[in-house]
Design an enzyme around this catalytic site. Sequence first.
Site, PDB file in Angstrom:
ATOM      1  N   LYS A 256       0.898  -1.257   0.042  1.00 57.57           N
ATOM      2  CA  LYS A 256       0.358   0.040   0.143  1.00 57.57           C
ATOM      3  C   LYS A 256       1.167   1.477   0.606  1.00 57.57           C
ATOM      4  O   LYS A 256       0.843   1.988  -1.030  1.00 57.57           O
ATOM      5  CB  LYS A 256      -0.745  -0.083   1.566  1.00 57.57           C
ATOM      6  CG  LYS A 256      -1.860   0.898   1.482  1.00 57.57           C
ATOM      7  CD  LYS A 256      -2.870   0.762   2.177  1.00 57.57           C
ATOM      8  CE  LYS A 256      -3.596  -0.417   2.420  1.00 57.57           C
ATOM      9  NZ  LYS A 256      -4.042  -0.807   3.914  1.00 57.57           N
TER      10      LYS A 256
ATOM     11  N   ARG B 208      -2.970   3.364   8.212  1.00 60.37           N
ATOM     12  CA  ARG B 208      -3.515   2.207   7.436  1.00 60.37           C
ATOM     13  C   ARG B 208      -2.254   1.241   7.526  1.00 60.37           C
ATOM     14  O   ARG B 208      -1.173   1.399   7.587  1.00 60.37           O
ATOM     15  CB  ARG B 208      -3.895   2.774   5.806  1.00 60.37           C
ATOM     16  CG  ARG B 208      -4.443   3.375   5.946  1.00 60.37           C
ATOM     17  CD  ARG B 208      -3.950   4.700   4.585  1.00 60.37           C
ATOM     18  NE  ARG B 208      -5.874   3.186   3.287  1.00 60.37           N
ATOM     19  CZ  ARG B 208      -4.850   3.823   2.757  1.00 60.37           C
ATOM     20  NH1 ARG B 208      -4.520   4.769   1.599  1.00 60.37           N
ATOM     21  NH2 ARG B 208      -5.625   3.369   1.234  1.00 60.37           N
TER      22      ARG B 208
ATOM     23  N   GLY C 260      -8.353  -7.419   3.660  1.00 63.37           N
ATOM     24  CA  GLY C 260      -8.926  -7.311   4.671  1.00 63.37           C
ATOM     25  C   GLY C 260      -8.426  -8.058   6.177  1.00 63.37           C
ATOM     26  O   GLY C 260      -9.102  -8.843   6.662  1.00 63.37           O
TER      27      GLY C 260
ATOM     28  N   MET D 164      -5.682  -7.082   7.987  1.00 64.66           N
ATOM     29  CA  MET D 164      -5.543  -5.482   9.167  1.00 64.66           C
ATOM     30  C   MET D 164      -6.905  -4.622   8.956  1.00 64.66           C
ATOM     31  O   MET D 164      -7.306  -4.654   7.457  1.00 64.66           O
ATOM     32  CB  MET D 164      -4.160  -5.760   9.228  1.00 64.66           C
ATOM     33  CG  MET D 164      -3.164  -6.670   9.458  1.00 64.66           C
ATOM     34  SD  MET D 164      -1.209  -6.060   9.113  1.00 64.66           S
ATOM     35  CE  MET D 164      -1.354  -6.482   7.591  1.00 64.66           C
TER      36      MET D 164
ATOM     37  N   ARG E  69      -3.473  -1.924  -6.509  1.00 64.65           N
ATOM     38  CA  ARG E  69      -2.557  -2.688  -6.684  1.00 64.65           C
ATOM     39  C   ARG E  69      -3.174  -3.442  -7.836  1.00 64.65           C
ATOM     40  O   ARG E  69      -3.819  -3.201  -8.617  1.00 64.65           O
ATOM     41  CB  ARG E  69      -2.559  -3.679  -5.619  1.00 64.65           C
ATOM     42  CG  ARG E  69      -4.263  -4.075  -5.293  1.00 64.65           C
ATOM     43  CD  ARG E  69      -4.580  -5.019  -3.845  1.00 64.65           C
ATOM     44  NE  ARG E  69      -6.294  -4.414  -3.633  1.00 64.65           N
ATOM     45  CZ  ARG E  69      -6.855  -4.804  -2.625  1.00 64.65           C
ATOM     46  NH1 ARG E  69      -5.129  -3.975  -1.285  1.00 64.65           N
ATOM     47  NH2 ARG E  69      -7.765  -4.175  -2.330  1.00 64.65           N
TER      48      ARG E  69
ATOM     49  N   HIS F 230     -16.073  -9.720  -0.119  1.00 67.91           N
ATOM     50  CA  HIS F 230     -14.835 -10.579   0.625  1.00 67.91           C
ATOM     51  C   HIS F 230     -15.119 -12.339  -0.445  1.00 67.91           C
ATOM     52  O   HIS F 230     -14.061 -12.788  -0.840  1.00 67.91           O
ATOM     53  CB  HIS F 230     -15.470 -10.706   2.008  1.00 67.91           C
ATOM     54  CG  HIS F 230     -14.255 -11.535   2.841  1.00 67.91           C
ATOM     55  ND1 HIS F 230     -14.471 -12.742   2.812  1.00 67.91           N
ATOM     56  CD2 HIS F 230     -12.738 -11.352   3.012  1.00 67.91           C
ATOM     57  CE1 HIS F 230     -13.770 -13.586   3.165  1.00 67.91           C
ATOM     58  NE2 HIS F 230     -12.699 -12.868   3.630  1.00 67.91           N
TER      59      HIS F 230
ATOM     60  N   SER G 299      11.888 -43.411 -25.267  1.00 68.49           N
ATOM     61  CA  SER G 299      11.301 -41.958 -24.843  1.00 68.49           C
ATOM     62  C   SER G 299      11.264 -41.904 -22.472  1.00 68.49           C
ATOM     63  O   SER G 299      10.913 -43.635 -22.853  1.00 68.49           O
ATOM     64  CB  SER G 299       9.482 -42.495 -25.703  1.00 68.49           C
ATOM     65  OG  SER G 299       8.534 -41.528 -24.537  1.00 68.49           O
TER      66      SER G 299
ATOM     67  N   GLY H 156       9.387 -43.338 -19.733  1.00 72.74           N
ATOM     68  CA  GLY H 156       8.322 -43.459 -18.970  1.00 72.74           C
ATOM     69  C   GLY H 156       9.111 -42.900 -17.771  1.00 72.74           C
ATOM     70  O   GLY H 156       9.544 -43.857 -17.285  1.00 72.74           O
TER      71      GLY H 156
ATOM     72  N   ASP I 237       7.179 -44.880 -14.408  1.00 71.11           N
ATOM     73  CA  ASP I 237       7.734 -46.888 -13.852  1.00 71.11           C
ATOM     74  C   ASP I 237       9.360 -46.071 -13.750  1.00 71.11           C
ATOM     75  O   ASP I 237      10.149 -46.454 -12.222  1.00 71.11           O
ATOM     76  CB  ASP I 237       7.767 -47.161 -15.498  1.00 71.11           C
ATOM     77  CG  ASP I 237       6.106 -48.125 -14.948  1.00 71.11           C
ATOM     78  OD1 ASP I 237       6.324 -49.244 -14.034  1.00 71.11           O
ATOM     79  OD2 ASP I 237       5.952 -48.578 -16.290  1.00 71.11           O
TER      80      ASP I 237
ATOM     81  N   CYS J  92       7.240 -39.565 -21.857  1.00 77.04           N
ATOM     82  CA  CYS J  92       5.387 -39.642 -21.898  1.00 77.04           C
ATOM     83  C   CYS J  92       4.999 -40.411 -20.993  1.00 77.04           C
ATOM     84  O   CYS J  92       3.992 -39.683 -20.921  1.00 77.04           O
ATOM     85  CB  CYS J  92       5.784 -40.849 -23.348  1.00 77.04           C
ATOM     86  SG  CYS J  92       5.875 -42.707 -22.461  1.00 77.04           S
TER      87      CYS J  92
ATOM     88  N   TYR K 259      10.997 -33.664 -27.325  1.00 75.71           N
ATOM     89  CA  TYR K 259      10.050 -33.034 -27.134  1.00 75.71           C
ATOM     90  C   TYR K 259       9.287 -34.122 -25.578  1.00 75.71           C
ATOM     91  O   TYR K 259       9.747 -34.340 -25.285  1.00 75.71           O
ATOM     92  CB  TYR K 259       8.338 -33.685 -28.553  1.00 75.71           C
ATOM     93  CG  TYR K 259       8.918 -35.747 -28.219  1.00 75.71           C
ATOM     94  CD1 TYR K 259       7.914 -36.138 -27.264  1.00 75.71           C
ATOM     95  CD2 TYR K 259       9.220 -35.846 -28.800  1.00 75.71           C
ATOM     96  CE1 TYR K 259       7.543 -37.808 -27.607  1.00 75.71           C
ATOM     97  CE2 TYR K 259       9.402 -37.342 -29.047  1.00 75.71           C
ATOM     98  CZ  TYR K 259       8.471 -37.880 -28.372  1.00 75.71           C
ATOM     99  OH  TYR K 259       8.294 -39.603 -27.725  1.00 75.71           O
TER     100      TYR K 259
HETATM  101  P1  ADP Z   1      -7.615  -2.528   3.382  1.00 75.40           P
HETATM  102  O1  ADP Z   1      -5.876  -2.803   3.963  1.00 75.40           O
HETATM  103  O2  ADP Z   1      -8.690  -2.839   3.907  1.00 75.40           O
HETATM  104  O3  ADP Z   1      -8.196  -2.118   1.758  1.00 75.40           O
HETATM  105  P2  ADP Z   1      -7.469   0.636   3.532  1.00 75.40           P
HETATM  106  O4  ADP Z   1      -6.121   0.734   4.213  1.00 75.40           O
HETATM  107  O5  ADP Z   1      -6.849   0.196   2.267  1.00 75.40           O
HETATM  108  O6  ADP Z   1      -7.786  -0.868   3.915  1.00 75.40           O
HETATM  109  O7  ADP Z   1      -8.580   1.344   3.905  1.00 75.40           O
HETATM  110  C1  ADP Z   1      -9.955   0.765   3.660  1.00 75.40           C
HETATM  111  C2  ADP Z   1     -10.435   2.482   3.235  1.00 75.40           C
HETATM  112  O8  ADP Z   1     -10.389   3.120   3.971  1.00 75.40           O
HETATM  113  C3  ADP Z   1     -10.056   2.278   1.490  1.00 75.40           C
HETATM  114  O9  ADP Z   1     -10.263   2.240   0.642  1.00 75.40           O
HETATM  115  C4  ADP Z   1     -10.340   4.260   1.929  1.00 75.40           C
HETATM  116  O10 ADP Z   1     -11.567   3.968   1.279  1.00 75.40           O
HETATM  117  C5  ADP Z   1     -10.565   4.411   2.912  1.00 75.40           C
HETATM  118  N1  ADP Z   1      -9.600   5.505   3.335  1.00 75.40           N
HETATM  119  C6  ADP Z   1      -8.381   5.033   3.574  1.00 75.40           C
HETATM  120  N2  ADP Z   1      -7.359   6.097   3.975  1.00 75.40           N
HETATM  121  C7  ADP Z   1      -8.090   7.094   3.238  1.00 75.40           C
HETATM  122  C8  ADP Z   1      -7.902   7.914   3.139  1.00 75.40           C
HETATM  123  N3  ADP Z   1      -7.006   9.190   3.860  1.00 75.40           N
HETATM  124  N4  ADP Z   1      -9.347   9.134   3.298  1.00 75.40           N
HETATM  125  C9  ADP Z   1     -10.560   8.715   3.137  1.00 75.40           C
HETATM  126  N5  ADP Z   1     -10.549   7.609   2.976  1.00 75.40           N
HETATM  127  C10 ADP Z   1      -9.998   6.750   3.187  1.00 75.40           C
HETATM  128 MG    MG Z   2      -7.795  -0.612   0.632  1.00 76.72          MG
HETATM  129 MG    MG Z   3     -10.274  -3.798   4.994  1.00 80.46          MG
END
Ligand code: ADP
Ligand code: MG
Ligand code: MG
Length: 904
Positions: A35, A105, A114, A116, A349, A471, A787, A789, A792, A863, A883
């Site tokens: 990120k 973040r 999802g 952390m 990403r 998810h 060839s 095998g 075996d 083969c 081959y």
């Molecule tokens: P995850 O790793 O679960 O994707 P993120 O760190 O990307 O978590 O945060 C989830 C959401 O929080 C982002 O998709 C965004 O919508 C919102 N978010 C994070 N940082 C900001 C920010 N600086 N301003 C506005 N929204 C934010």
């Molecule tokens: Mg995110």
């Molecule tokens: Mg999340």
Amino acid sequence: MTTVKDAPPSVVLFDEAFDRVSNEREKLREMLGGKGAGLAEMCRAGVSVPPGMTISTEMCRQYYAHNGTLPPTLMQEVMEKVKVLEERVGRRLGDEAKPLLLSVRSGSKFSMPGMMDTILNLGLNDKTVGALGKLWNNERFAWDSYRRFIQMYSAVVLEIPRERFEHLLESARRKHQVENDNELPVPALMSLVSSFKEMVKATSGKVVPADPAEQLKGAVEAVFRSWKNPRAILYRNLHHIDHNLGTAVTVQAMVFGNLDEQSGTGVCFTRDPGTGEKLLFGEYLINAQGEDVVAGIRTPEKISSLKSENAALYGQLEKTAQLLEEFYKDVQDIEFTIEQGKLYLLQTRTGKRSAQAAVKIAVDLANEGVISREEALKRIAPEQINQLLLPSFDPAEKEKAEKESRYLGKGLNASPGAAIGMVSFSPHEAEKLSEKGHKVILVRPETCPDDLHGIVAAKGVLTSRGGMTSHAAVVARGMGKPCVTGCSSLLIDLEAEEATLGTHVIRKGDVISLDGSTGEIFWGAMAMKAPEFTGELTTLLEWADSFRALGIRANADTPQDARRAREFGAEGIGLCRTEHMFMDQERLPIMQSMIMAASKEDREVALVQLRAMQKEDFRAIFEAMDGYPVTIRLLDPPLHEFLPSLEELLESVATRRAKGLEGQRLFREEKLLKRVRELKESNPMMGLRGCRLGLLFPEINEMQVTAIFEAAVEARRQGIEVKPEIMIPLVGHERELQAVQQHLEKVALSVMEREGMNVEYLFGTMIEVPRACLVADKIAETATFFSFGTNDLTQMTFGYSRDDAEGKFLQRYLDGVEIDGEKHKILQDNPFEILDRDGVGQLMQIAVQKGRVVKPSLKVGVCGEHGGESSSIHFAHKIGLDYVSSSPFRVPLARLSAAQAALK
Ligand code: ADP
Ligand code: MG
Ligand code: MG
């Protein structure tokens, strides 16, 4: 030259990252997480990103090295960078007139969706909330943000269970008779904030600190802690991610999607991750913040509708997508927020995609000139090709199902492919059932990271809620698992473990069929249909053909398989096993009478019948392979395989005798029994089989070779180009081959002479006995091709009987054998799946080298089943084989793998 500094920096602003950390993408990801690296790169690419900083993963490692304490000067350094953000944004953290709000973040080297938690709106307290309202002239927005902050901070940092907040929210919504949180009036939000605080205090005795600096410290620690939460650990175990990498922390100025109707938030792919089509694909919500879109609280809008709602914004998004694709040279999965009509990117990403999309995107990007053809080939994992060739439901069956009202309904086609299984409403039960060998469809209202183990266990996933980016959808796509989401007509009662869909009641254990490509759901098990090639796949494989050095053949025993092999791009047959030709109802009795024959004359009668049948088999195969070589292996298995089993006969004879049923049948069975006893071996795999069989019963070989040459002559008369390659199996001593081949060449010549027609042919051998590898030079004096095998050869090199090993000790060898409390992992891979380079591979190398010294033109192939496995194909390329030959369905994979081996 890189610009990595000696001491890794503890915290860097997005726009300092290249100078202070590295300009290498890999290094940047390691230090700043995916990120943080993405945000730094987006700044560099000129995309609009709210300013921020990233605390390096090194700090997380130090945090754990010092028993969960922050490095002493870290927060001080962070606060210095915060000053820079304050200047850039023109607001100050904790300011009672113009407060700056932050998001905190997490992000590690590998994306862990999802796993952390993020804290938004940090900096709010009882004072700044009023200032925020005044600043934006929007009290509702300020209190909505404050409500969110108290909720998130308490959940993530103070670890208060989330349901408690949901509970209070739910009653507030009910009280004010609104459906969504964003409709709650200001007083409701105010009282929510205080009831949240009270509840937190009551349950934990803790409070959310009012001081923003203290808030920030707590949030940073919480992110570090979250690296070791159970969901994160499970995810890393599942994906073999190093537990010592640690997470980075990104601290960023907030932008607000929950300000008004000109604001919003969304997620989007720069191309359709299901089909690969070049269009923006995703979802957004107006007047929303953070994860509202993926959380499934409100139903989001499709990105395509933004085009009609707000063309200018859509244009901004499209331009940004283009920019990012050019920068990364690949499809991006982005998170964005719109603040009063202005677009900000918050994450990017590499977009996860279905196999179908992966192929289309790679080919399209190459055609657009963004990447080279070589790069396009490298981007496709060979297993994705296989996934593409997985069967889907037969369309005729679908029509029938509709008529018979087995069609249940439709949801979103979240992840393509077809799955059949029994319904389970619980991830835990799904796991249990799958361990018992059942195929399971996991059915849930929606899924969350805690359900991961159930998704892993299931063949397919069906949810009643959630969109294409929910998810369930994201996780299933990543795993290549069929998934249907957002099936709103599916009403699930988790307690009763049943659901209704259309007119059907689905109970746990009922079998349903799921089409993830269309979103359709059917009752019962649907018939599958053979896969087809898309235009892009054909193109990609043609490119593969232009780069590969290895030839690709198929193992095919029937004309039908041979035709399929050609369609899939095989350039010949590497193994045609003749024993399967004797196994049908009509032929088996003739084969048995041949084996039972008391005299040579009796045997001849049966052989003449078999010869006619074999001739037609071979002719049809030559026809399917017109112009391409066909390697035919002479009869290989021990003869008792064609007779009933000893136990079966014993039982039948005993019952007949007991019942006094004398007669023809008993007489015949007694004779059979006698012969079965004669042929019985205690270790048949090492007994009378392969060329040994042909040496003791030369008339069987003679019949087969006669049939091959008669078929070849007839095919040539029909204008078909034939190239038979006759393969003598299981040679261990050069004299075995000499004796058999000498005899059979005479047979071949006599047929050609009798028919007055010449056929181009080769005689060679299958190398599958370790001794043959060591004396390959002597064998090559006779053989014109080898060839391997490898099935075996692996069996005999390891001394494992495959049938016994796989069911008994092999899995233990792979998992690790425990002795005296210590675990010993004996094998890294199953050698029957992935060729063992050290042992079997070395023997192969010896054979190739010795063989080619004697006969430089010696043709060498594989083969065994390894011929369709990518790492083994790489090895075949490396040791200079001509081959590989695999099952027809694996031919496309083999074509790609061979190209990748050549491009390496
Ligand atoms: P995850 O790793 O679960 O994707 P993120 O760190 O990307 O978590 O945060 C989830 C959401 O929080 C982002 O998709 C965004 O919508 C919102 N978010 C994070 N940082 C900001 C920010 N600086 N301003 C506005 N929204 C934010
Ligand atoms: Mg995110
Ligand atoms: Mg999340």
